[in-house]
Write a protein that holds these residues in place. Structure first.
Motif, PDB file in Angstrom:
ATOM      1  N   ALA A  63      31.336 -12.606  58.613  1.00 55.05           N
ATOM      2  CA  ALA A  63      30.246 -12.741  59.585  1.00 55.05           C
ATOM      3  C   ALA A  63      29.109 -11.788  59.227  1.00 55.05           C
ATOM      4  O   ALA A  63      27.936 -12.165  59.285  1.00 55.05           O
ATOM      5  N   LEU A  64      29.437 -10.572  58.833  1.00 55.73           N
ATOM      6  CA  LEU A  64      28.413  -9.606  58.446  1.00 55.73           C
ATOM      7  C   LEU A  64      27.693 -10.035  57.173  1.00 55.73           C
ATOM      8  O   LEU A  64      26.472  -9.907  57.066  1.00 55.73           O
ATOM      9  N   GLU A  65      28.443 -10.540  56.213  1.00 53.49           N
ATOM     10  CA  GLU A  65      27.829 -11.043  54.974  1.00 53.49           C
ATOM     11  C   GLU A  65      26.851 -12.160  55.279  1.00 53.49           C
ATOM     12  O   GLU A  65      25.750 -12.204  54.748  1.00 53.49           O
ATOM     13  N   GLN A  66      27.252 -13.050  56.147  1.00 49.50           N
ATOM     14  CA  GLN A  66      26.412 -14.194  56.459  1.00 49.50           C
ATOM     15  C   GLN A  66      25.181 -13.765  57.245  1.00 49.50           C
ATOM     16  O   GLN A  66      24.102 -14.300  57.057  1.00 49.50           O
ATOM     17  N   ASP A  67      25.336 -12.764  58.141  1.00 48.33           N
ATOM     18  CA  ASP A  67      24.175 -12.238  58.859  1.00 48.33           C
ATOM     19  C   ASP A  67      23.190 -11.622  57.877  1.00 48.33           C
ATOM     20  O   ASP A  67      21.983 -11.818  57.980  1.00 48.33           O
ATOM     21  N   ALA A  68      23.705 -10.878  56.906  1.00 48.26           N
ATOM     22  CA  ALA A  68      22.853 -10.221  55.919  1.00 48.26           C
ATOM     23  C   ALA A  68      22.111 -11.240  55.064  1.00 48.26           C
ATOM     24  O   ALA A  68      20.999 -10.991  54.610  1.00 48.26           O
ATOM     25  N   GLU A  69      22.714 -12.379  54.857  1.00 45.07           N
ATOM     26  CA  GLU A  69      22.096 -13.425  54.039  1.00 45.07           C
ATOM     27  C   GLU A  69      21.256 -14.382  54.889  1.00 45.07           C
ATOM     28  O   GLU A  69      20.699 -15.343  54.378  1.00 45.07           O
ATOM     29  N   ALA A  70      21.201 -14.133  56.198  1.00 43.37           N
ATOM     30  CA  ALA A  70      20.486 -15.006  57.134  1.00 43.37           C
ATOM     31  C   ALA A  70      20.969 -16.448  56.992  1.00 43.37           C
ATOM     32  O   ALA A  70      20.202 -17.400  57.026  1.00 43.37           O
ATOM     33  N   ASP A  71      22.258 -16.580  56.847  1.00 44.51           N
ATOM     34  CA  ASP A  71      22.875 -17.897  56.662  1.00 44.51           C
ATOM     35  C   ASP A  71      23.331 -18.416  58.018  1.00 44.51           C
ATOM     36  O   ASP A  71      23.981 -17.709  58.773  1.00 44.51           O
ATOM     37  N   ASP A  72      23.008 -19.651  58.314  1.00 42.17           N
ATOM     38  CA  ASP A  72      23.411 -20.237  59.588  1.00 42.17           C
ATOM     39  C   ASP A  72      24.858 -20.716  59.573  1.00 42.17           C
ATOM     40  O   ASP A  72      25.409 -21.072  60.600  1.00 42.17           O
ATOM     41  N   GLN A  73      25.474 -20.735  58.407  1.00 46.20           N
ATOM     42  CA  GLN A  73      26.835 -21.225  58.278  1.00 46.20           C
ATOM     43  C   GLN A  73      27.837 -20.094  58.480  1.00 46.20           C
ATOM     44  O   GLN A  73      28.274 -19.464  57.539  1.00 46.20           O
ATOM     45  N   ALA A  74      28.190 -19.815  59.694  1.00 46.57           N
ATOM     46  CA  ALA A  74      29.187 -18.789  59.981  1.00 46.57           C
ATOM     47  C   ALA A  74      30.567 -19.306  59.587  1.00 46.57           C
ATOM     48  O   ALA A  74      30.808 -20.509  59.543  1.00 46.57           O
ATOM     49  N   LEU A  75      31.463 -18.374  59.303  1.00 50.76           N
ATOM     50  CA  LEU A  75      32.843 -18.738  58.992  1.00 50.76           C
ATOM     51  C   LEU A  75      33.457 -19.354  60.250  1.00 50.76           C
ATOM     52  O   LEU A  75      33.547 -18.696  61.279  1.00 50.76           O
ATOM     53  N   ASP A  76      33.830 -20.594  60.176  1.00 48.61           N
ATOM     54  CA  ASP A  76      34.395 -21.303  61.318  1.00 48.61           C
ATOM     55  C   ASP A  76      35.916 -21.266  61.219  1.00 48.61           C
ATOM     56  O   ASP A  76      36.487 -21.900  60.326  1.00 48.61           O
ATOM     57  N   PRO A  77      36.585 -20.531  62.138  1.00 44.80           N
ATOM     58  CA  PRO A  77      38.052 -20.437  62.081  1.00 44.80           C
ATOM     59  C   PRO A  77      38.774 -21.771  62.210  1.00 44.80           C
ATOM     60  O   PRO A  77      39.918 -21.895  61.812  1.00 44.80           O
ATOM     61  N   GLU A  78      38.085 -22.787  62.754  1.00 41.93           N
ATOM     62  CA  GLU A  78      38.724 -24.091  62.867  1.00 41.93           C
ATOM     63  C   GLU A  78      38.604 -24.900  61.577  1.00 41.93           C
ATOM     64  O   GLU A  78      39.360 -25.839  61.366  1.00 41.93           O
ATOM     65  N   LYS A  79      37.651 -24.525  60.728  1.00 33.73           N
ATOM     66  CA  LYS A  79      37.461 -25.244  59.468  1.00 33.73           C
ATOM     67  C   LYS A  79      37.950 -24.437  58.274  1.00 33.73           C
ATOM     68  O   LYS A  79      38.328 -25.001  57.255  1.00 33.73           O
ATOM     69  N   SER A  80      37.919 -23.123  58.378  1.00 36.21           N
ATOM     70  CA  SER A  80      38.425 -22.269  57.306  1.00 36.21           C
ATOM     71  C   SER A  80      39.934 -22.187  57.431  1.00 36.21           C
ATOM     72  O   SER A  80      40.493 -22.355  58.514  1.00 36.21           O
ATOM     73  N   ASN A  81      40.593 -21.917  56.310  1.00 36.10           N
ATOM     74  CA  ASN A  81      42.043 -21.991  56.331  1.00 36.10           C
ATOM     75  C   ASN A  81      42.688 -20.888  55.495  1.00 36.10           C
ATOM     76  O   ASN A  81      41.991 -20.032  54.946  1.00 36.10           O
ATOM     77  N   LEU A  82      43.985 -20.943  55.421  1.00 37.84           N
ATOM     78  CA  LEU A  82      44.741 -19.950  54.667  1.00 37.84           C
ATOM     79  C   LEU A  82      44.278 -19.899  53.216  1.00 37.84           C
ATOM     80  O   LEU A  82      44.226 -18.831  52.615  1.00 37.84           O
ATOM     81  N   ARG A  83      43.901 -21.021  52.658  1.00 39.57           N
ATOM     82  CA  ARG A  83      43.390 -21.039  51.284  1.00 39.57           C
ATOM     83  C   ARG A  83      42.134 -20.179  51.174  1.00 39.57           C
ATOM     84  O   ARG A  83      41.914 -19.510  50.174  1.00 39.57           O
ATOM     85  N   THR A  84      41.285 -20.169  52.217  1.00 41.89           N
ATOM     86  CA  THR A  84      40.087 -19.324  52.241  1.00 41.89           C
ATOM     87  C   THR A  84      40.469 -17.860  52.053  1.00 41.89           C
ATOM     88  O   THR A  84      39.830 -17.128  51.296  1.00 41.89           O
ATOM     89  N   LEU A  85      41.534 -17.431  52.731  1.00 42.18           N
ATOM     90  CA  LEU A  85      42.013 -16.049  52.597  1.00 42.18           C
ATOM     91  C   LEU A  85      42.573 -15.794  51.206  1.00 42.18           C
ATOM     92  O   LEU A  85      42.279 -14.790  50.580  1.00 42.18           O
ATOM     93  N   MET A  86      43.379 -16.723  50.730  1.00 40.74           N
ATOM     94  CA  MET A  86      44.055 -16.530  49.450  1.00 40.74           C
ATOM     95  C   MET A  86      43.078 -16.576  48.275  1.00 40.74           C
ATOM     96  O   MET A  86      43.329 -15.967  47.243  1.00 40.74           O
ATOM     97  N   ASP A  87      41.965 -17.269  48.442  1.00 39.95           N
ATOM     98  CA  ASP A  87      40.961 -17.348  47.383  1.00 39.95           C
ATOM     99  C   ASP A  87      40.095 -16.100  47.298  1.00 39.95           C
ATOM    100  O   ASP A  87      39.395 -15.897  46.303  1.00 39.95           O
ATOM    101  N   ASP A  88      40.122 -15.267  48.327  1.00 41.14           N
ATOM    102  CA  ASP A  88      39.375 -14.015  48.280  1.00 41.14           C
ATOM    103  C   ASP A  88      40.052 -13.102  47.257  1.00 41.14           C
ATOM    104  O   ASP A  88      41.257 -12.858  47.358  1.00 41.14           O
ATOM    105  N   PRO A  89      39.300 -12.610  46.253  1.00 43.50           N
ATOM    106  CA  PRO A  89      39.929 -11.849  45.163  1.00 43.50           C
ATOM    107  C   PRO A  89      40.738 -10.626  45.618  1.00 43.50           C
ATOM    108  O   PRO A  89      41.814 -10.383  45.092  1.00 43.50           O
TER     109      PRO A  89
END
Length: 151
Positions: A63-89
């Motif tokens: 959320a902080l990264e997206q605010d800093a980038e002025a991105d309207d696409q917030a991380l949506d917990p209903e659309k993001s998934n376990l793969r999102t976590l596992m793909d984070d290095p």
């Protein structure tokens, strides 16, 4: 140890993949009762352990990264998934690699020693032979080890 039947956990069904488990489902599992959630593969072996604090920290950092980038696409917990976590290095590696394994014959002292060999480890899983590839039969948290052993 916490026996398999007494664990709060998510077990993937045959053919089910990490992307089927939404971050919302993970957040809902915690609900104030538990702070860690093992995810088991369909064969019963450990996939990873989700710590509530790591999950919440990940969502907050995104959320902080997206605010800093002025991105309207917030991380949506209903659309993001376990793969999102596992793909984070960093986080993906932490979730998979900061766990230890011991056999059913291991003592609590051996479980403590296995945990101490891995930096950041707070969870020891018990399998028949002590291998990551085997079905989990139990779980020993760092809190349980500390409660029953001397430093």
């Amino acid at each position: 140890m916490i026996k398999l039947g007494d664990m709060s956990k998510i077990k993937l069904k045959q053919g089910e993949e990490a992307q089927s488990i939404t971050l919302k489902r993970l957040l809902d599992q915690f609900g104030g009762k538990i702070s860690r959630l093992p995810i088991l593969q369909s064969n019963g072996s450990l996939y990873c352990v989700i710590h509530e604090s790591l999950l919440q920290g990940f969502i907050a950092s995104k959320a902080l990264e997206q605010d800093a980038e002025a991105d309207d696409q917030a991380l949506d917990p209903e659309k993001s998934n376990l793969r999102t976590l596992m793909d984070d290095p960093h986080l993906g590696k932490t979730l998979k690699e900061t766990v230890a394994f011991v056999s059913q014959a291991a003592t609590l002292a051996e479980a403590k020693a296995a945990m101490e060999k891995i930096k950041g480890c707070a969870d020891v899983f018990v399998t028949n032979g002590g291998s990551r590839d085997e079905p989990v039969v139990g779980w020993i948290t760092n809190k349980r080890i500390l409660r029953h052993t001397k430093a």
